[in-house]
Each structure stands twice: as structure tokens, then as C-alpha cells.
Motif scaffolding. Sequence first.
Motif, short mmCIF file in Angstrom:
data_model
loop_
_atom_site.label_atom_id
_atom_site.label_comp_id
_atom_site.label_asym_id
_atom_site.label_seq_id
_atom_site.Cartn_x
_atom_site.Cartn_y
_atom_site.Cartn_z
N ASP A 1 19.17 16.27 19.08
CA ASP A 1 20.41 16.48 19.83
C ASP A 1 21.63 16.08 19.00
O ASP A 1 22.73 16.63 19.17
CB ASP A 1 20.40 15.67 21.14
N ALA A 2 21.43 15.13 18.08
CA ALA A 2 22.52 14.70 17.20
C ALA A 2 22.71 15.65 16.02
O ALA A 2 23.60 15.43 15.19
CB ALA A 2 22.26 13.29 16.70
N GLY A 3 21.86 16.67 15.94
CA GLY A 3 22.01 17.67 14.88
C GLY A 3 21.06 17.53 13.71
O GLY A 3 21.16 18.28 12.73
N MET A 4 20.13 16.59 13.77
CA MET A 4 19.18 16.43 12.68
C MET A 4 18.13 17.52 12.72
O MET A 4 17.64 17.91 13.78
CB MET A 4 18.51 15.05 12.75
N MET A 5 17.79 18.04 11.57
CA MET A 5 16.74 19.04 11.45
C MET A 5 15.43 18.48 12.01
O MET A 5 15.06 17.35 11.70
CB MET A 5 16.57 19.40 9.97
N PRO A 6 14.71 19.23 12.88
CA PRO A 6 13.51 18.69 13.51
C PRO A 6 12.48 18.15 12.52
O PRO A 6 11.91 17.08 12.73
CB PRO A 6 12.95 19.88 14.29
N GLU A 7 12.25 18.87 11.42
CA GLU A 7 11.28 18.42 10.42
C GLU A 7 11.73 17.12 9.77
O GLU A 7 10.92 16.23 9.51
CB GLU A 7 11.06 19.49 9.35
N LEU A 8 13.02 16.99 9.52
CA LEU A 8 13.55 15.77 8.93
C LEU A 8 13.44 14.61 9.92
O LEU A 8 13.07 13.49 9.54
CB LEU A 8 15.01 15.96 8.51
N ALA A 9 13.75 14.87 11.18
CA ALA A 9 13.63 13.83 12.20
C ALA A 9 12.19 13.35 12.32
O ALA A 9 11.92 12.15 12.44
CB ALA A 9 14.12 14.36 13.55
N SER A 10 11.26 14.29 12.25
CA SER A 10 9.85 13.95 12.33
C SER A 10 9.42 13.07 11.16
O SER A 10 8.68 12.09 11.33
CB SER A 10 9.01 15.23 12.36
N MET A 11 9.90 13.41 9.97
CA MET A 11 9.55 12.62 8.79
C MET A 11 10.21 11.24 8.83
O MET A 11 9.61 10.24 8.42
CB MET A 11 9.96 13.35 7.52
N VAL A 12 11.44 11.17 9.33
CA VAL A 12 12.12 9.88 9.45
C VAL A 12 11.35 8.95 10.38
O VAL A 12 11.16 7.76 10.08
CB VAL A 12 13.57 10.07 9.94
N PHE A 13 10.89 9.50 11.51
CA PHE A 13 10.14 8.65 12.43
C PHE A 13 8.83 8.19 11.80
O PHE A 13 8.42 7.03 11.95
CB PHE A 13 9.84 9.40 13.74
N ALA A 14 8.16 9.09 11.07
CA ALA A 14 6.93 8.71 10.38
C ALA A 14 7.19 7.61 9.37
O ALA A 14 6.39 6.66 9.24
CB ALA A 14 6.32 9.93 9.69
N THR A 15 8.31 7.70 8.67
CA THR A 15 8.68 6.67 7.69
C THR A 15 8.94 5.34 8.38
O THR A 15 8.55 4.28 7.89
CB THR A 15 9.92 7.11 6.90
N MET A 16 9.60 5.40 9.54
CA MET A 16 9.83 4.18 10.31
C MET A 16 8.52 3.56 10.76
O MET A 16 8.36 2.33 10.77
CB MET A 16 10.71 4.51 11.52
#
Length: 366
Positions: free
Chosen positions: A330-345
Motif C-alpha cells: 500500500d505504501a508503494g513497495m514492489m510486492p517481490e521486494l516487500a516479500s524479500m524484505v520480510f524474509a530478511t527481517m
Amino acid sequence: MMKEKGTRLISLDALRGATIAAMILVNFPGSWDSVFPPLLHAHWNGITPTDFIFPFFLFIVGVSIALAYSKSLSNGLPKRDLYKKTLIRGVKIFVLGVVLGMIPQFDFADIRVAGVLQRISIVFVVCSFLFLQSGWRSQVFVMTFILIGYWLTMVLIPDPVTGEVMLEPGDNVAAWIDLRLLPGKMWNGNWDPEGIYSTLPAVATGILGMLAGKLLLSDKDKIEKAAHLMVMGFALTLLGLFWSLFFPLNKNLWTSSYVLVTAGVAFGFLGAFYYWVDVKGNRWGTKPWIIFGSNAITVYVLADVLSLLFYVWLFDDASLSAHFMEVATDAGMMPELASMVFATMFVAVNFVPAYLLYQRRIFIKL
């Protein structure tokens, strides 16, 4: 559980830790609907960066066997004691894998007997016994016999159901054997990527790791060892790529070409890590991986347990991962990037207990 004693090969811990961190990263994306292709396994034939992770770990198991058991034997520990410890540890890892596969339902009527930890335990036990019973020449013979024998049976023996030689999902000799011998449910209906027959070439991956460990234990100069590891890796990779023209790279079938390519790259990485960390003494940037690698199996198990909090349990009718994906996209982050960021977290979350164990010099041995 035990306190650390003696010295460790720091480069091996670092490589093991990087492998475990990568395994967690690809196993726990923010959403399986949005994943960068390199972070997914190849659908069938072919190879992606993700397909190197599991064979890397089995290769490292082989290296660790050569280093640890050589030290135990040199200290006078009787082989019968090593056999007993190996078998007990293998059973513990296997049972733990079955239990983790039942989370969170614990449906005993629908148990999957095969799995990642189960394959690790089998490779560990078989390779350990082989190491204790034979020399490196015999190990090379066994490894070669397995790879060639597996190749010939897979490409020459027709599928008993179709009457044709096939290497398709569920339609191949390995799947036919697993359907008849593997108890419990299959990972994908009528086939399992960690099945019985495909575990044979996985043992060959472990043997190649033992041979790398043998090289590290040799009297060669350290720089020469690193060079030999990388040259051997290059040669194995080329041989595997050539073999793939006749027996395609395939993680699900753990094909012989896949064994050589992944082990070849593992040889190269081990040589590079060994040169950089143990020969040149460069420790900068390796500490997180050393911490992960010092309790690798423990971290792997914790990731499965912690995934309940982040991926399974619901908060306001959605998991934490789903909430994060919604806010991020919703904040504009690319879904694939958001998914990878969460995995990194999630990898970072698992680093916390690994760090606490390392700080207290506690290394859990199953």
C-alpha cells in the motif's frame, strides 16, 4: 548441549552459517505469491541460486565428518563409540524432522516421513559409517558407482506404469520406487523431492564433502589447499554441465549432473572462504555467518518454530507476514521486494537466539 572445546575451522562455520541464513531466506518469504525468481527453486529441470543451498549443506556435512572424525580417531576414541554416537544423532535428527513436518496440526494420520532433516540425517549416518570403514579411494569408488548407477537406472529403465523411460514429475523410476516403499504422505501427491531413491545421489554429495575435508587435512601448504579446492570445483562443475546434456540438472530428482555442478560450486566457495578467512585471516563481515554456522541445525529448527508466530497465527484475521505485505505494498513497495524484505527481517529475528547461544559459548549437539 555442550561448551565449545578446541579450535574450529572458521571458514567452514562461516560457509555453513551463510548457507543456513540463505535457507531461511528462501523458505520464508513474505508471500509465496510474490517472490523474485532467483529465490525460487527451478520448477523441474534447470537450476537457480536457491537450488544450491541444500546440496551446499550436505557437502558441508561431509566436510565436517572428515574433520571431526579424523580428530576423534587421532585422540584414540574407539570406532564403536563413534558408530553409536553417529547412529543416535542420526535418529534424533530424523525424528526431529518428522515432528517439525507435523507442525502445527500434529495429524498423526497424515505424517510425511521424508523431509530435509530426514535426508540430512541419512546422509550423515551413511557418510560417517563409510568414512570410518574406508579410505578416500574407496569413497571415490562408491561415489562414482552411485552417480553412474543412478544415471543408468533413471535413463534406461522404463517407468513400470507407463512402460516408457521418463524423467517427469511423478513419472520416473525414483517416483515409482518411492510410491511403493516410502511410508507416509508424499510432498507432491505421487512424488517427493526427498524420497528414498533420490537420497542415494545425495549421499554422493556428502562423500564429495568428505573428500574436500580430506584435502583440508592433508599436509599441503594452506594456499595450495585453497587452490586445489577451487580447481577441483571448476573441474567438477564443467563435468556436471557436460553430463547435464544427457541427464538434466534437476534438484527434485537430485540427478548426477546436479550433484557434480552443486558440489563443484561448493568446492569453489569453500576454497574461497578458506583462503579469505583461514589463510589471509580476514574476519571482517564473517561474524554473523560464524554465529549462524555454530548452531546451524538449532537455528534451522527455531526458524520452523518461530514461523508459527510470523506466518501461521492470526492477528486481526491475518498473519504478521500478511499485515506487513499489505502495509508495504500500500505504501508503494514492489510486492517481490516487500516479500524479500520480510524474509530478511525473519532471518534477523532468528539471528537473535543464535547470537545469544554463541555469546554464552553454547553449541547444541543433537
